[in-house]
Motif scaffolding. Structure first.
Motif, mmCIF file in Angstrom:
data_model
loop_
_atom_site.group_PDB
_atom_site.id
_atom_site.type_symbol
_atom_site.label_atom_id
_atom_site.label_comp_id
_atom_site.label_asym_id
_atom_site.label_seq_id
_atom_site.Cartn_x
_atom_site.Cartn_y
_atom_site.Cartn_z
ATOM 1 N N PHE A 80 18.403 -18.012 -13.504
ATOM 2 C CA PHE A 80 18.927 -18.644 -14.715
ATOM 3 C C PHE A 80 19.672 -17.686 -15.639
ATOM 4 O O PHE A 80 19.974 -18.039 -16.786
ATOM 5 C CB PHE A 80 17.776 -19.303 -15.488
ATOM 6 N N LYS A 81 20.006 -16.499 -15.154
ATOM 7 C CA LYS A 81 20.560 -15.472 -16.041
ATOM 8 C C LYS A 81 21.868 -15.887 -16.704
ATOM 9 O O LYS A 81 22.152 -15.463 -17.830
ATOM 10 C CB LYS A 81 20.742 -14.154 -15.298
ATOM 11 N N SER A 82 22.644 -16.730 -16.057
ATOM 12 C CA SER A 82 23.915 -17.152 -16.650
ATOM 13 C C SER A 82 23.739 -18.237 -17.706
ATOM 14 O O SER A 82 24.675 -18.563 -18.442
ATOM 15 C CB SER A 82 24.864 -17.665 -15.554
ATOM 16 N N LYS A 83 22.526 -18.791 -17.831
ATOM 17 C CA LYS A 83 22.278 -19.895 -18.763
ATOM 18 C C LYS A 83 21.342 -19.536 -19.913
ATOM 19 O O LYS A 83 21.230 -20.304 -20.863
ATOM 20 C CB LYS A 83 21.679 -21.093 -18.006
ATOM 21 N N LEU A 84 20.670 -18.407 -19.828
ATOM 22 C CA LEU A 84 19.580 -18.123 -20.763
ATOM 23 C C LEU A 84 20.037 -17.704 -22.158
ATOM 24 O O LEU A 84 19.307 -17.866 -23.126
ATOM 25 C CB LEU A 84 18.664 -17.039 -20.174
ATOM 26 N N ASN A 85 21.211 -17.085 -22.272
ATOM 27 C CA ASN A 85 21.757 -16.703 -23.582
ATOM 28 C C ASN A 85 20.815 -15.761 -24.328
ATOM 29 O O ASN A 85 20.499 -15.950 -25.504
ATOM 30 C CB ASN A 85 22.043 -17.947 -24.427
ATOM 31 N N VAL A 86 20.326 -14.735 -23.613
ATOM 32 C CA VAL A 86 19.484 -13.708 -24.226
ATOM 33 C C VAL A 86 20.122 -12.348 -23.997
ATOM 34 O O VAL A 86 20.942 -12.175 -23.096
ATOM 35 C CB VAL A 86 18.044 -13.729 -23.663
ATOM 36 N N ARG A 87 19.755 -11.382 -24.821
ATOM 37 C CA ARG A 87 20.292 -10.027 -24.656
ATOM 38 C C ARG A 87 19.608 -9.302 -23.496
ATOM 39 O O ARG A 87 20.264 -8.733 -22.640
ATOM 40 C CB ARG A 87 20.095 -9.208 -25.941
ATOM 41 N N VAL A 88 18.268 -9.328 -23.491
ATOM 42 C CA VAL A 88 17.480 -8.569 -22.521
ATOM 43 C C VAL A 88 16.369 -9.460 -21.975
ATOM 44 O O VAL A 88 15.707 -10.168 -22.740
ATOM 45 C CB VAL A 88 16.848 -7.316 -23.170
#
Length: 245
Positions: free
Chosen positions: A176-184
């Motif tokens: 889900f890395k492209s959807k999570l909208n987190v820095r780290v």
């Protein structure tokens, strides 16, 4: 950056302090791409030898740390030593401390509802300047994933703490890395249990001697099957023919 290769995986030769500085800079820079931190232990390293998807995730990660004592031990035996262990639990504590100074926001994903709730209470008490903007226990159904991902993306935390166990945490973050909208985003194993007090961590003396695994085995005998991987890893990693870098 210098590396020590462990079964073909290049592990950066950097300290806890340097790791925290790298993550701090990522948060300051506010880049759009998620920075995935993997705390590498013997189990993940061994799995990478036959799991091409997991190996690809490790290769694509923003940063690796030497989580297991076995990782550091092998690096020293092979004459290319890593400076120290950078465990998921210790790194999380350091990030909470830095986050408390810099007013970072965190989201907790994983562990049981009781552990998640208790860990959130403890974090709020110990680190009052942190924005703990959300949490979700780890016993969710696949049908709930879209809702959870949307919630995280909407809240947009600086740090997503994923306590789903390894390598499940690494697979989930990557999925889900492209959807999570987190820095780290970082997988932290059972660290929330330690913070919540449901699992007691080894005393400092045991950790300095790199026998935390033995303390956990004594206190949780049910882990014995899982611990069998450690001697296998030590032998295979030591005998592994690394490519010259």
């Amino acid at each position: 950056m210098n590396y020590s290769q462990i079964m073909g995986i290049p592990v950066p030769k950097i300290t806890m302090e340097e790791t925290v500085e790298i993550i701090d800079q990522v948060i300051v820079d506010k880049k759009a791409e998620l920075f995935h931190v993997v705390t590498l232990n013997p189990e993940i390293t061994m799995s990478c030898q036959h799991d091409s998807q997991l190996r690809s995730i490790i290769d694509e990660a923003g940063h690796l740390t030497a989580d297991g004592a076995g990782i550091v031990m092998v690096s020293r035996l092979k004459g290319n030593p890593l400076p120290e262990r950078v465990t998921g639990c210790d790194l999380l504590i350091h990030l909470l401390e830095r986050g408390n100074r810099n007013h970072w926001s965190f989201y907790l994903l994983g562990a049981s509802e009781m552990t998640s709730s208790k860990a959130a209470e403890e974090i709020s008490l110990r680190y009052p300047n942190i924005s703990l903007i959300g949490r979700q226990h780890g016993f969710f159904d696949q049908k709930d994933e879209a809702r959870i991902v949307e919630e995280i993306a909407t809240l947009s935390p600086d740090v997503l703490v994923v306590a789903l166990g390894a390598p499940k945490a690494e697979l989930w973050i990557h999925k889900f890395k492209s959807k999570l909208n987190v820095r780290v985003a970082i997988g932290v194993g059972g660290s929330l249990d330690v913070i919540a007090g449901t699992v007691k961590r080894a005393p400092v003396a045991w950790r300095k001697l790199n026998v935390e695994w033995l303390y956990r085995l004594i206190n949780q005998p049910s882990r014995w099957r899982r611990q069998l991987i450690l001697p296998r890893f030590a032998v295979k990693a030591y005998m592994f023919k690394e490519n010259k870098r």
